[in-house]
Scaffold this active site. Structure first.
Site, PDB file in Angstrom:
ATOM      1  N   ASP A   1       2.650  -7.544   4.882  1.00 31.98           N
ATOM      2  CA  ASP A   1       2.446  -6.420   3.952  1.00 31.98           C
ATOM      3  C   ASP A   1       3.555  -5.358   3.960  1.00 31.98           C
ATOM      4  OD1 ASP A   1       0.044  -7.445   3.032  1.00 31.98           O
ATOM      5  OD2 ASP A   1      -1.084  -6.549   4.670  1.00 31.98           O
TER       6      ASP A   1
ATOM      7  N   LYS B   1       8.311 -11.432 -27.462  1.00 35.27           N
ATOM      8  CA  LYS B   1       7.908 -12.196 -26.268  1.00 35.27           C
ATOM      9  C   LYS B   1       6.675 -13.023 -26.591  1.00 35.27           C
ATOM     10  CE  LYS B   1       9.386  -9.449 -22.302  1.00 35.27           C
ATOM     11  NZ  LYS B   1       8.960  -8.700 -21.138  1.00 35.27           N
TER      12      LYS B   1
ATOM     13  N   GLY C   1      -3.428 -10.065  11.647  1.00 36.76           N
ATOM     14  CA  GLY C   1      -3.034 -11.039  10.610  1.00 36.76           C
ATOM     15  C   GLY C   1      -1.746 -11.743  10.999  1.00 36.76           C
TER      16      GLY C   1
ATOM     17  N   THR D   1       3.771  -8.442  10.060  1.00 35.06           N
ATOM     18  CA  THR D   1       2.768  -8.469   8.986  1.00 35.06           C
ATOM     19  C   THR D   1       3.487  -8.696   7.663  1.00 35.06           C
ATOM     20  OG1 THR D   1       1.307  -7.096   7.632  1.00 35.06           O
ATOM     21  CG2 THR D   1       2.791  -5.913   9.067  1.00 35.06           C
TER      22      THR D   1
ATOM     23  N   HIS E   1      -4.037 -16.979   0.467  1.00 39.37           N
ATOM     24  CA  HIS E   1      -3.493 -17.136   1.820  1.00 39.37           C
ATOM     25  C   HIS E   1      -2.189 -17.915   1.903  1.00 39.37           C
ATOM     26  CE1 HIS E   1      -7.394 -15.556   2.975  1.00 39.37           C
ATOM     27  NE2 HIS E   1      -6.807 -15.243   4.112  1.00 39.37           N
TER      28      HIS E   1
ATOM     29  N   ARG F   1       5.588 -19.316 -14.373  1.00 40.08           N
ATOM     30  CA  ARG F   1       6.360 -18.980 -15.576  1.00 40.08           C
ATOM     31  C   ARG F   1       6.597 -20.236 -16.432  1.00 40.08           C
ATOM     32  NH1 ARG F   1       9.943 -15.115 -17.276  1.00 40.08           N
ATOM     33  NH2 ARG F   1       9.844 -13.915 -15.354  1.00 40.08           N
TER      34      ARG F   1
ATOM     35  N   GLY G   1      -1.920  -7.352  -0.735  1.00 38.18           N
ATOM     36  CA  GLY G   1      -1.571  -5.936  -0.662  1.00 38.18           C
ATOM     37  C   GLY G   1      -2.776  -5.091  -1.017  1.00 38.18           C
ATOM     38  N   ARG G   2      -3.688  -4.927  -0.050  1.00 39.05           N
ATOM     39  CA  ARG G   2      -4.906  -4.163  -0.303  1.00 39.05           C
ATOM     40  C   ARG G   2      -4.580  -2.669  -0.374  1.00 39.05           C
ATOM     41  NH1 ARG G   2      -8.352  -7.241   3.184  1.00 39.05           N
ATOM     42  NH2 ARG G   2      -8.599  -8.799   1.566  1.00 39.05           N
TER      43      ARG G   2
ATOM     44  N   SER H   1      -3.416  -3.755  15.675  1.00 37.00           N
ATOM     45  CA  SER H   1      -3.007  -4.229  17.012  1.00 37.00           C
ATOM     46  C   SER H   1      -2.322  -3.114  17.787  1.00 37.00           C
ATOM     47  CB  SER H   1      -2.047  -5.418  16.883  1.00 37.00           C
ATOM     48  OG  SER H   1      -2.639  -6.428  16.103  1.00 37.00           O
TER      49      SER H   1
ATOM     50  N   ARG I   1      12.707 -15.853  25.711  1.00 39.44           N
ATOM     51  CA  ARG I   1      14.098 -16.144  26.113  1.00 39.44           C
ATOM     52  C   ARG I   1      14.777 -14.903  26.702  1.00 39.44           C
ATOM     53  NH1 ARG I   1      16.055 -20.915  22.596  1.00 39.44           N
ATOM     54  NH2 ARG I   1      14.566 -22.444  23.419  1.00 39.44           N
TER      55      ARG I   1
ATOM     56  N   ASP J   1       3.724  -2.714   5.581  1.00 34.10           N
ATOM     57  CA  ASP J   1       3.099  -1.393   5.431  1.00 34.10           C
ATOM     58  C   ASP J   1       3.123  -0.579   6.718  1.00 34.10           C
ATOM     59  OD1 ASP J   1       1.409  -3.054   6.792  1.00 34.10           O
ATOM     60  OD2 ASP J   1      -0.402  -2.488   5.716  1.00 34.10           O
TER      61      ASP J   1
ATOM     62  N   ARG K   1      -8.959 -11.647  15.619  1.00 32.42           N
ATOM     63  CA  ARG K   1      -9.494 -10.296  15.462  1.00 32.42           C
ATOM     64  C   ARG K   1     -10.535 -10.198  16.575  1.00 32.42           C
ATOM     65  NH1 ARG K   1      -6.513  -8.456  10.827  1.00 32.42           N
ATOM     66  NH2 ARG K   1      -6.464 -10.100   9.304  1.00 32.42           N
TER      67      ARG K   1
ATOM     68  N   ASP L   1      -0.768  -2.642  12.359  1.00 24.68           N
ATOM     69  CA  ASP L   1      -1.153  -1.316  12.876  1.00 24.68           C
ATOM     70  C   ASP L   1      -2.463  -1.333  13.657  1.00 24.68           C
ATOM     71  OD1 ASP L   1      -2.618  -1.692  10.623  1.00 24.68           O
ATOM     72  OD2 ASP L   1      -2.060   0.185   9.646  1.00 24.68           O
TER      73      ASP L   1
HETATM   74  P1  ADP Z   1      -3.462  -5.940  12.347  1.00 23.37           P
HETATM   75  O1  ADP Z   1      -2.855  -5.803  13.697  1.00 23.37           O
HETATM   76  O2  ADP Z   1      -2.849  -7.040  11.560  1.00 23.37           O
HETATM   77  O3  ADP Z   1      -3.522  -4.592  11.615  1.00 23.37           O
HETATM   78  P2  ADP Z   1      -6.367  -5.736  12.926  1.00 23.37           P
HETATM   79  O4  ADP Z   1      -6.544  -4.441  12.235  1.00 23.37           O
HETATM   80  O5  ADP Z   1      -7.400  -6.793  12.724  1.00 23.37           O
HETATM   81  O6  ADP Z   1      -4.978  -6.446  12.528  1.00 23.37           O
HETATM   82  O7  ADP Z   1      -6.226  -5.444  14.476  1.00 23.37           O
HETATM   83  C1  ADP Z   1      -6.041  -6.506  15.392  1.00 23.37           C
HETATM   84  C2  ADP Z   1      -6.853  -6.279  16.628  1.00 23.37           C
HETATM   85  O8  ADP Z   1      -6.455  -5.068  17.282  1.00 23.37           O
HETATM   86  C3  ADP Z   1      -8.354  -6.074  16.393  1.00 23.37           C
HETATM   87  O9  ADP Z   1      -9.017  -7.306  16.205  1.00 23.37           O
HETATM   88  C4  ADP Z   1      -8.778  -5.383  17.673  1.00 23.37           C
HETATM   89  O10 ADP Z   1      -8.939  -6.300  18.710  1.00 23.37           O
HETATM   90  C5  ADP Z   1      -7.555  -4.508  17.968  1.00 23.37           C
HETATM   91  N1  ADP Z   1      -7.820  -3.146  17.476  1.00 23.37           N
HETATM   92  C6  ADP Z   1      -7.697  -2.666  16.224  1.00 23.37           C
HETATM   93  N2  ADP Z   1      -8.099  -1.379  16.138  1.00 23.37           N
HETATM   94  C7  ADP Z   1      -8.507  -1.041  17.391  1.00 23.37           C
HETATM   95  C8  ADP Z   1      -9.058   0.146  17.982  1.00 23.37           C
HETATM   96  N3  ADP Z   1      -9.275   1.257  17.263  1.00 23.37           N
HETATM   97  N4  ADP Z   1      -9.355   0.103  19.301  1.00 23.37           N
HETATM   98  C9  ADP Z   1      -9.145  -0.984  20.038  1.00 23.37           C
HETATM   99  N5  ADP Z   1      -8.654  -2.130  19.546  1.00 23.37           N
HETATM  100  C10 ADP Z   1      -8.335  -2.171  18.253  1.00 23.37           C
END
Ligand code: ADP
Length: 328
Positions: free
Chosen positions: A132, A218, A15, A130, A258, A159, A175-176, A109, A29, A134, A76, A107
């Protein structure tokens, strides 16, 4: 400095988040500063598989610090989840003699980066980008502060119309799995109640709170709801439930969507991204690998990628109390 690294790669993945460009700029840089070549990889891991690359120099990243999104594009990539895909990606690494990789993303990535590192022994370092917030190992992720500001700006506008029509607004924010945005923006925008994925505050409690505030004078209210609220109901279902039970309120729903990802990064995010980019390159050149850079009490720290991925980032429970007290 570890002089074995002569050329690094940088990519943005998952994301997108405002401030990713500031991080790319800082990586490019810093590489230039330390006389290391830098190769940009476009479209995240997909670009690594398809060899979509470009040699960068300090001037390649002029005028991007203020830009939202990511000039490197993000994607993705399903192929990277397969061994075959990662093998192909490693061909690009070999072809360009890249001997260190900076991954800016979330996470997912980082999970990909960790697996790639373990299979091909290429040093990797993560920069958390990100909205989020998180990710364990940093108090702030790149993009979070900008998203908060975008959300409170939108709620301030809502508001105005809520007050003019004596309306009750339910505002859904991103925020899922994490309520950081909802909770902080809720407090910042003076919301009556905040519903988050981490805690089930209950619809009855929400009803009581709204009844109480109506009685106390209110005439309009704003409730902020994270996408993944623990009640399991979406914003429209919650609004319907409340409208049935509180017929004196005119209820409206606004889903921010978005827009929360976009926009020019805040000063905080630009500074954070700049610091993280510099620290990531320095750490890589000093021999660190399989770690993520993070902010902790004002200082840059490193956390093993595995820990960053596997540990849940906690919301600050004190904020729930603050929100409760202030909605009296
Ligand atoms: P974010 O990084 O924002 O959490 P994603 O969960 O979509 O986004 O992960 C981004 C990319 O990282 C995925 O499209 C995929 O290419 C790679 N990725 C995620 N999980 C795995 C995994 N278990 N093994 C290999 N590549 C992964």
């Amino acid at each position: 400095m570890n002089t074995t690294i002569k050329r690094i790669g940088v990519l943005t993945s998952g994301g997108d988040a405002p401030g990713m460009n500031a991080a790319v700029r800082a990586v490019v840089r810093s590489a230039s500063y330390f006389n290391v070549e830098c190769i940009a990889i476009y479209q995240g891991y997909q670009g690594l598989i398809d060899d979509k690359t470009k040699v960068m120099n300090a001037r390649s990243v002029n005028n991007i610090i203020n830009k939202g999104g990511t000039i490197l594009k993000s994607a993705r990539c399903l192929e990277f989840r397969t061994k075959e895909g990662r093998k192909q990606a490693f061909e690009t690494i070999k072809k360009h003699e890249i001997d260190g990789l900076v991954v800016i993303g979330g996470d997912g990535s980082f999970t990909g980066a960790m697996i790639f590192q373990s299979e091909f022994k290429i040093p990797v370092i993560g920069i958390p980008g990100t909205i989020d917030n998180d990710i364990f190992g940093t108090s702030h992720t790149i993009g979070y502060d900008t998203a908060l500001n975008t959300v409170i700006d939108a709620i301030d506008k809502i508001r105005d119309t809520a007050i003019s029509h004596n309306r009750l607004f339910f505002v859904e924010v991103m925020g899922r799995d994490a309520g950081h945005i909802a909770l902080n923006a809720g407090i910042g925008a003076g919301a009556e109640e905040v519903l988050i994925p981490e805690e089930n505050l209950g619809l009855e409690r929400l009803l009581e709170s709204l009844q109480r505030s109506k009685k106390s004078g209110k005439s309009s209210s704003i409730v902020v709801i994270a996408e993944g609220d623990k009640s399991g109901k979406n914003v429209f279902q919650i609004a319907e439930h409340i409208e049935k039970n509180l017929p004196y309120y005119e209820v409206r729903v606004s889903v921010l969507g978005h827009m929360q990802r976009g926009g020019s990064p805040s000063c905080f995010d630009r500074v954070l991204a700049s610091r993280m980019g510099v620290f990531a390159v320095e750490s890589l050149l000093n021999g660190s690998s399989n770690v993520m850079v993070g902010l902790d009490n004002g200082e840059m720290i490193l956390t093993p990628l595995e820990k960053a991925i596997k540990t849940k980032s906690e919301i600050n429970k004190n904020l729930i109390r603050v929100s409760d007290i202030l909605s009296v």
